[in-house]
Motif scaffolding. Sequence first.
Motif, PDB file in Angstrom:
ATOM      1  N   GLY B 383      14.640  39.940  57.189  1.00  0.00           N
ATOM      2  CA  GLY B 383      13.498  39.230  57.506  1.00  0.00           C
ATOM      3  C   GLY B 383      13.258  38.864  59.014  1.00  0.00           C
ATOM      4  O   GLY B 383      12.487  38.664  59.098  1.00  0.00           O
ATOM      5  N   LEU B 384      13.729  40.108  60.209  1.00  0.00           N
ATOM      6  CA  LEU B 384      13.727  39.785  61.215  1.00  0.00           C
ATOM      7  C   LEU B 384      12.092  39.774  61.367  1.00  0.00           C
ATOM      8  O   LEU B 384      11.192  39.319  62.926  1.00  0.00           O
ATOM      9  N   PRO B 404      12.995  33.568  58.321  1.00  0.00           N
ATOM     10  CA  PRO B 404      14.456  34.561  58.210  1.00  0.00           C
ATOM     11  C   PRO B 404      15.652  33.388  58.254  1.00  0.00           C
ATOM     12  O   PRO B 404      16.058  33.724  57.564  1.00  0.00           O
ATOM     13  N   ALA B 405      15.150  32.268  59.129  1.00  0.00           N
ATOM     14  CA  ALA B 405      16.526  30.700  58.567  1.00  0.00           C
ATOM     15  C   ALA B 405      16.678  31.017  57.273  1.00  0.00           C
ATOM     16  O   ALA B 405      17.543  30.885  57.140  1.00  0.00           O
TER      17      ALA B 405
END
Lengths: 272, 598
Positions: B383-384, B404-405
């Motif tokens: 998901g970066l 991303p987190a």
Amino acid sequence: MARKHRDVLTVEWVKLELIRTAYASRGGLFARMDPRVVVLWYLVLAIVPWLTHNITVLALLFALGVVSVVLARVGPLVLGLFVIGLGFDIVYTAVASLFFGGGWETLAALGMLNLKLGAVSMFSMAAFVSLDPEKLSDALLAFRAPKLLAFGVSYGYRMLPILMEEFITVFDGHRLRSAPVERPGLFGWRVVVRVAKTAVRCFYPIFLNTAVNVRTTIEALETKGFTYGAPDARALRLGTLRVAGIDWAVCAATAVLLTGAVLAGQAWPMFR
Amino acid sequence: MTGATVQVPATSAVEDAHGPIITVRDLSFRYPGAARDTLRNVTLDIPRGGFVAVVGDNGSGKTTLCKTFNGLVPHYWAGEFAGEVRVAGVDTFTSCVAELSATVGYVYQDFQNQLVRPTVLDEVSFAPVNFGLADHRERATEALETLGLMDLAEKFVWQLSGGQAHLVALAAVLAMRPQVLVVDEPVAELDPARAEMIYQRLAALNTEHGITVVTIEHHAEFIARYARSVLLMDDGAPTWHLPVAEAFARSQELEAHGIPAPQTVQAVRALGLGGAPRTVAAAAEELRRLVPAGSAPVGCAPAVAETGARPGTPGEPCAGDGRGEVGTAVVRARGVAHAYRSVSGQLEPVLRGIDLVLAAGERIALVGSNGSGKTTLLRMLAGLAVPREGRIVVDGLDTRSASPAVLADHVAYLLQHPQQMFLTDSVRSDVALFPSQRKRPGTTELVAQVLDRVRLTGLADRDGRTLSGGQQRRGTLAIGLAMRPRLLLLDEPTSSLDSASRDDVIGMLADLRAHIECAVIATHDMHLVAEWATRVLVLDRGRVLADGTPRQILSEAGVLARARLRPPQVTQIGQALGLEPVPLSVAELAALVRGEEA
């Protein structure tokens, strides 16, 4: 809010823009010139605006700056930053002068300063966007700048994309491994604080990783004879520089335009 | 260094055309502040025109020895220096690094940092210019032509791929027309196909230009095929320096020093034969006698797949066959396409139309040449970045809707360079970063447990950067484990590791099967593929070229050639012998050959 891939105004875009700017990859008029002439051209034009208070002359110099920026094909990032900077400058000088008891008189004086700064900034952009690291370092060497400075400039350029890449990677690492901000707060201030803190924290690993990497570079410089000091090295490096027709043409055109601006200033002087 | 007074000969003097080019006599060296000598009483000769592989454990003094050849020891690394080193007749002690560098060229293991100028041509002519050589253009052109790099002359060094950067570093050294080339671990940072190319170029320089080549190397395959002699270093002194055939006859000694014999030798040994074949062809020749001619291949491995027993290690489920228990989908990707914008503004496609389902219980190897899109795919799964087209769902979360987190609760992504994952000043706090930031209960116990599992408890308070390569890799593994992900993504976890650390990491990945539901490893390491994976995805220019079990993939010559992959030697031997199905390990090969014998 769905995430979508974007091509502009992202970190990746900033990186590409910086590389394009640093390496003069857009070409342009000044990129085709001898770097020594570009530096001299820049030095003249960076000094001239400070020698006059005549607004007519300054306005014409500002216009010349705009033309140079167009000819040098300055990219959107640098140009955008410049416009935003100049815009904010105008707004805050206006607010400050009106608030603190100044009148239109003060504003005009500060406006003239902005005109000068704007012109000089545009000449700087035009010159330095057109000099790739090798050319800039050769030009510095030609003007008898210390060898270490000339090398340092070109090495800094070489490291720029690598450091940006490293910064993005480490920043992403922090992003993934810290908790997401649950409540952004007013104007998302918690997000802003988080980003600022993370950016500072990124320097610890980047400094150490770079220090480890640079050890090899220093040894390599030793083996490449960088500290050897052969007497002919400078002459050899500068042997490829040639002042050609385009250089004379640009110098002549600049001289004509400068003279024209000064004459116009005498014909229609305008002081505040 | 007293450089200013020394003349660099325009052409290096050849004083003794037949004697050794480098002689070392009673050399001892101790780094400043070190408790003991790094080099102890070394005496050796490097023959002119030789191709010497220097081998030995980490810390045996290989690199220090090689740095005495160009004077970095003792002129740059000043320390206690005793004895004598002569290079082409010149005493290095009274010479200097610059002068010696005209005779001895040095290519570093982290060659990327050896490139100091912005463009390739400038880099290659940099040293000749510094030495004031008027023919610097010709020298640079000659060096680039020798290595076939003229197309790259105007490129910026940061645009180069790893293999190209290594060749440019080599060209920059060749521009000084050296008589000796020292190359430190060329294979470490490169994929096998590119490493092969570097070695072929080195061999050509050695045979056609008469340049003496010294490599520091621990890949037995390359030593066996290219070197003429092997110098074994142990604890700061040479144990022996022997022609390569004799060296491999002592494979147990090599093994004790972290150089496992190449699989060609292991295969022959496993079947009770003597001899040390150095190429696949030679090994196949030796073994052919054991395979009855004309006999139809016996269906050994299909039987293996059915019974679930691995040849050689009965009872163990075999890595190479079948997908085992495949559970629910962890990743679903549909029509994923992505492209990067280049400096010139063009879109350069990296992924095109990827459709994938990765399921729980799978161990997936993502293979393909450099630039085939492996790292991009991993970044998308983490998901970066989100793809330009298509959709990726990881553990029920669409990567477009989750940050991303948030995704990091489900996916852990371990970078190729471990040092970029060490964000704090100790391994322990790096491992604890994720669980403590997210206020997971029992963080302290979890961290202690994970550090124990990767055997780093004793080193946990050191900065990760100060650890050895293998330890760093285990440190990043611990960071990933402490995130307790459903999906673990690893980028090149075995690159730039010596054989022992590599086996260690592969073993550890195998042990962790129980703790991670689904793992994806992007790798060039075919041994890792053969020994660990249950499924192989071959990427080629952004598309999935093939998807199957390791055994299926490694026996498809067409796929391998297109993706520039080389199967392990043991698989190549199996193919040369016409074994069906192809073996993935030495034990399997031995079982297949014995099976056919019986």
